[in-house]
Structures are given as structure tokens and as C-alpha cells.
Design an enzyme around this catalytic site. Structure first.
Site, short mmCIF file in Angstrom:
data_model
loop_
_atom_site.label_atom_id
_atom_site.label_comp_id
_atom_site.label_asym_id
_atom_site.label_seq_id
_atom_site.Cartn_x
_atom_site.Cartn_y
_atom_site.Cartn_z
N THR A 1 0.85 -1.18 0.00
CA THR A 1 0.00 0.00 0.00
C THR A 1 0.89 1.24 0.00
O THR A 1 1.58 1.50 0.97
CB THR A 1 -0.91 0.01 1.24
N LEU A 2 0.90 1.95 -1.12
CA LEU A 2 1.73 3.15 -1.21
C LEU A 2 1.02 4.36 -0.63
O LEU A 2 1.65 5.26 -0.10
CB LEU A 2 2.11 3.40 -2.67
#
Length: 249
Positions: free
Chosen positions: A27-28
């Protein structure tokens, strides 16, 4: 000398360097998020409250997201932040509880053990620069001992008589400090949580008027059906919030 041929543009490129970004599972940025979770100790156990909103950026996209889940026999977990990362954490915990049950030794993980496990997971992921974008509240009762703690997305953790995440840490904790006491009854505890949730509804744009309250005692846990709070929007500050605010629009 052998003739060099260009690779056919229709053929897939299996280079790990070129495909590393496409194959990334991390998850950026947080996309669909939940807001505050509030919990406190009361006379017989732990009470926890969270609304059911899921925000896509600044848009309240979902209004039926359950963010309080039972963990094993003795614990409740509430989560703020990215909902997909919360689902990943629940998978980790399912494996942990299953592995613990496989021992079949008559013992089961208590809230303190689960909280310690979560602190290690969050800190480990932070050190890999791949954090789980959540703030977690873990409460439970085992052998008559009430336990309540929280852990942030970088592994910062503590234990207290009442905890809150998100905006609740700024708006609800002062109320809890003033009104919480050790012999709080179930009814008074629910009223106190509802007061905190009402303040958050007024002040937190990500909050929705649809919440659940969960309790856990030595006998087990109960999570309420979703319900709404009675609200009043006739305050003068709500009608014209910029009056007297210098430099406002």
C-alpha cells in the site's frame, strides 16, 4: 556473425526489473479509510465504539464498514486507517489464532499477547518501509484482568484506561479524562462513548452518524447492531461558522 533480432513487441517481457512496480502488493497511499476508534475500561470489561464510514479520499463512499472485530476468545480489535490493510491484519490474526488452537493445550491467547503481536507486526512492516496504514485498538478480558492498548502504524504502542485513534485522540480524550472513572457502569460507559462519538460527528468530516458499540467481558463479547445518534445542528456556530474569524473566506 549471428544477426541480432529485435524482440517481438507482442511478446511479454519477463524482466523482474521492468515488472517490479506492476507486481508490487504494498500500500503506497491509503485509499479507503476509516476514522476514529474509541475504547475504555468499565466496571465489568471493555467498551469500544467506531462509526461505519469508509472514505475514498475526502468522499464518504461507504457507510456500512464494520471496523470492530473479535479476535479469539478474549479480545476485540478496532482499526482506523486503510481498510484493505485492516483486512490483511485480520488474515494474520486468523492464522495466529488457528495456530494457537492447533496446540489444543487448554490455553488461548489473551489480549496482552495479541497486542504484543500487533506491535511486532506493525514495527516490522515499518522497518521494511512497507507499513500497514492503520492505528489499532486492542481490548479484552482474560482471567478477570482487563486490558486495553493501542498501536500506531509505526509500532508506537501503550496501554491505558481509555484510548482513541485519529481525531478522537484530540477531541474525545479530553472528555474521557474528565468523565471516566474506574467503577463506570455499562450504561454510563455507553453514554460516555456516545457523547464522544457525537462530538466527532460534529467536528470530523469523515465521521458518519452510523456506529457500533462493542463490549467484551469474562463471559464473551457482544457487538451492537448499527444505530444512529440524536443530533442537534441548530448551534449558532454551525449556522455561520466564519463570523468573527479574521482572515477567513
Amino acid at each position: 556473425m549471428e544477426k541480432m533480432t529485435l524482440q517481438d513487441s507482442n511478446q511479454p517481457n519477463n524482466s523482474p526489473l521492468l515488472n517490479s512496480e506492476a507486481d508490487s502488493q504494498r500500500t503506497l497511499y491509503p485509499y479507503v479509510t476509516g476514522t476514529s476508534v474509541i475504547a475504555l475500561k468499565y466496571k465489568d470489561g471493555i467498551l469500544m465504539a467506531a462509526d461505519m464510514g469508509g472514505s475514498y479520499g475526502s468522499t464518504l463512499r461507504y457507510k456500512c464498514v464494520e471496523r470492530i472485530k473479535p479476535i479469539g476468545k478474549h479480545s476485540l480489535l478496532g482499526a482506523s486507517g486503510e481498510l484493505s490493510d485492516f483486512q490483511e491484519l485480520l488474515r494474520y490474526l486468523d492464522e495466529l489464532i488457528l495456530y494457537d488452537n492447533m496446540w489444543d493445550d487448554g490455553n488461548s491467547l489473551g489480549p496482552k499477547e495479541v497486542h504484543n503481536y500487533l506491535t511486532r507486526v506493525m514495527y516490522n512492516r515499518r522497518n521494511k518501509f512497507n507499513p500497514l496504514w492503520n492505528s489499532l485498538v486492542l481490548g479484552g478480558v482474560k482471567n478477570g484482568h482487563k486490558y486495553l492498548g493501542m498501536v500506531s502504524m509505526i509500532g508506537v504502542n501503550f496501554e491505558d484506561n481509555h484510548v482513541a485513534t485519529g481525531f478522537g485522540n484530540h477531541l474525545a480524550r479530553p472528555i474521557l479524562r474528565d468523565e471516566w472513572h474506574e467503577n463506570l457502569s455499562f450504561e454510563d460507559g455507553v453514554k460516555l462513548l456516545e457523547k464522544c462519538m457525537r462530538v466527532l460527528l460534529y467536528r470530523d468530516r469523515s465521521a458518519v452518524n452510523k456506529l457500533q458499540i462493542a463490549k467484551i467481558t469474562e463471559e464473551g463479547f457482544t457487538i451492537s447492531q448499527p444505530y444512529s445518534l440524536k443530533t442537534f445542528w441548530g448551534f449558532s456556530a454551525f449556522q455561520n461558522p466564519t463570523v468573527g474569524a479574521e482572515g477567513s473566506w
